[in-house]
Design a protein around this motif. Structure first.
Motif, PDB file in Angstrom:
ATOM      1  N   ASP A 174       1.024  -1.217  -0.108  1.00  0.00           N
ATOM      2  CA  ASP A 174      -0.052   0.113   0.192  1.00  0.00           C
ATOM      3  C   ASP A 174       0.820   1.244   0.007  1.00  0.00           C
ATOM      4  O   ASP A 174       2.009   1.480   1.041  1.00  0.00           O
ATOM      5  N   ASP A 175       0.649   2.147  -0.871  1.00  0.00           N
ATOM      6  CA  ASP A 175       1.325   3.374  -0.861  1.00  0.00           C
ATOM      7  C   ASP A 175       0.714   4.668  -0.362  1.00  0.00           C
ATOM      8  O   ASP A 175       1.177   5.628  -0.269  1.00  0.00           O
ATOM      9  N   ASN A 176      -0.655   4.434  -0.030  1.00  0.00           N
ATOM     10  CA  ASN A 176      -1.251   5.377   0.625  1.00  0.00           C
ATOM     11  C   ASN A 176      -0.632   5.895   1.959  1.00  0.00           C
ATOM     12  O   ASN A 176      -0.982   6.839   2.562  1.00  0.00           O
ATOM     13  N   ASN A 177      -0.291   5.173   2.679  1.00  0.00           N
ATOM     14  CA  ASN A 177       0.429   5.396   4.172  1.00  0.00           C
ATOM     15  C   ASN A 177       1.792   5.313   4.314  1.00  0.00           C
ATOM     16  O   ASN A 177       2.452   4.777   5.065  1.00  0.00           O
ATOM     17  N   ARG A 178       2.392   5.383   3.009  1.00  0.00           N
ATOM     18  CA  ARG A 178       4.047   5.516   3.129  1.00  0.00           C
ATOM     19  C   ARG A 178       4.547   6.580   2.645  1.00  0.00           C
ATOM     20  O   ARG A 178       5.229   6.907   1.523  1.00  0.00           O
ATOM     21  N   PRO A 179       4.572   7.815   3.524  1.00  0.00           N
ATOM     22  CA  PRO A 179       5.172   9.065   3.171  1.00  0.00           C
ATOM     23  C   PRO A 179       6.759   8.833   3.182  1.00  0.00           C
ATOM     24  O   PRO A 179       7.202   9.856   2.416  1.00  0.00           O
ATOM     25  N   GLU A 180       7.307   8.022   3.593  1.00  0.00           N
ATOM     26  CA  GLU A 180       8.665   7.740   3.386  1.00  0.00           C
ATOM     27  C   GLU A 180       9.124   7.554   1.886  1.00  0.00           C
ATOM     28  O   GLU A 180       9.995   8.103   1.527  1.00  0.00           O
ATOM     29  N   VAL A 181       8.162   6.738   1.214  1.00  0.00           N
ATOM     30  CA  VAL A 181       8.461   6.489  -0.167  1.00  0.00           C
ATOM     31  C   VAL A 181       8.152   7.674  -0.906  1.00  0.00           C
ATOM     32  O   VAL A 181       9.067   8.011  -1.942  1.00  0.00           O
ATOM     33  N   LYS A 182       7.173   8.470  -0.691  1.00  0.00           N
ATOM     34  CA  LYS A 182       6.942   9.708  -1.369  1.00  0.00           C
ATOM     35  C   LYS A 182       8.070  10.663  -1.053  1.00  0.00           C
ATOM     36  O   LYS A 182       8.578  11.464  -2.037  1.00  0.00           O
ATOM     37  N   GLU A 183       8.730  10.892   0.075  1.00  0.00           N
ATOM     38  CA  GLU A 183       9.808  11.775   0.230  1.00  0.00           C
ATOM     39  C   GLU A 183      11.072  11.115  -0.376  1.00  0.00           C
ATOM     40  O   GLU A 183      11.792  11.943  -0.880  1.00  0.00           O
ATOM     41  N   LEU A 184      11.048   9.772  -0.380  1.00  0.00           N
ATOM     42  CA  LEU A 184      12.239   9.060  -1.332  1.00  0.00           C
ATOM     43  C   LEU A 184      12.133   9.646  -2.694  1.00  0.00           C
ATOM     44  O   LEU A 184      13.502  10.099  -3.228  1.00  0.00           O
ATOM     45  N   ILE A 185      10.952   9.443  -3.382  1.00  0.00           N
ATOM     46  CA  ILE A 185      11.022  10.091  -4.679  1.00  0.00           C
ATOM     47  C   ILE A 185      11.299  11.372  -4.780  1.00  0.00           C
ATOM     48  O   ILE A 185      12.179  11.958  -5.824  1.00  0.00           O
ATOM     49  N   SER A 186      10.689  12.313  -4.037  1.00  0.00           N
ATOM     50  CA  SER A 186      10.830  13.875  -4.082  1.00  0.00           C
ATOM     51  C   SER A 186      12.350  14.166  -3.943  1.00  0.00           C
ATOM     52  O   SER A 186      12.757  15.013  -4.540  1.00  0.00           O
TER      53      SER A 186
END
Length: 139
Positions: A50-62
């Motif tokens: 699930d990527d809805n609750n993964r701010p770390e992945v979003k931060e990694l990409i950003s």
């Protein structure tokens, strides 16, 4: 090459207690072998499906797209995603942004996994993502 280590612990079971430290140790060793400079460590504790609750992945990409690092290294592809489509999409997105992706367990390196025309060859990593997804569904 500026590199971020990405680690994920998916459960709170006692047996998972040392997994983050172990993943970091493995990634640091491989990064040293490749001459990579570790500039960040991203730690995630959410499910890999699930990527809805993964701010770390979003931060990694950003952070990668902003140029904070040129490479992401992880112990295994199942740490990033246990969903074939999402995992492959993320690897392609990072590759389009000239971010190198390395997984230690699968010996995947997007710098080396190229077709004759120079495009990213996703055949092998897709197979590993499928295995990770199947394992997640089985569990």
């Amino acid at each position: 090459m500026k590199t971020a280590i990405y680690v994920r612990k998916s459960t709170s079971k006692l047996g998972q207690k040392e997994t983050l430290e172990n993943q970091i140790k493995i990634c640091k060793k491989r990064a040293e072998e490749l001459g990579l400079e570790i500039v960040d460590i991203k730690t995630d504790t959410a499910t890999g499906t699930d990527d809805n609750n993964r701010p770390e992945v979003k931060e990694l990409i950003s952070d990668a797209i902003k140029g904070k690092y040129d490479c992401v290294i992880m112990k295994g592809i199942s740490r990033l995603y246990r969903d074939t489509e999402k995992g492959l999409g993320l690897i392609k997105r990072l590759d389009r942004s000239n971010i190198r992706v390395i997984t230690v367990e699968e010996a995947f390196d997007s710098l080396e996994q190229r077709t004759g025309a120079g495009h990213l060859d996703t055949s092998r990593i897709t197979m590993y993502l499928m295995f990770a997804e199947m394992e997640s569904k089985k569990l």
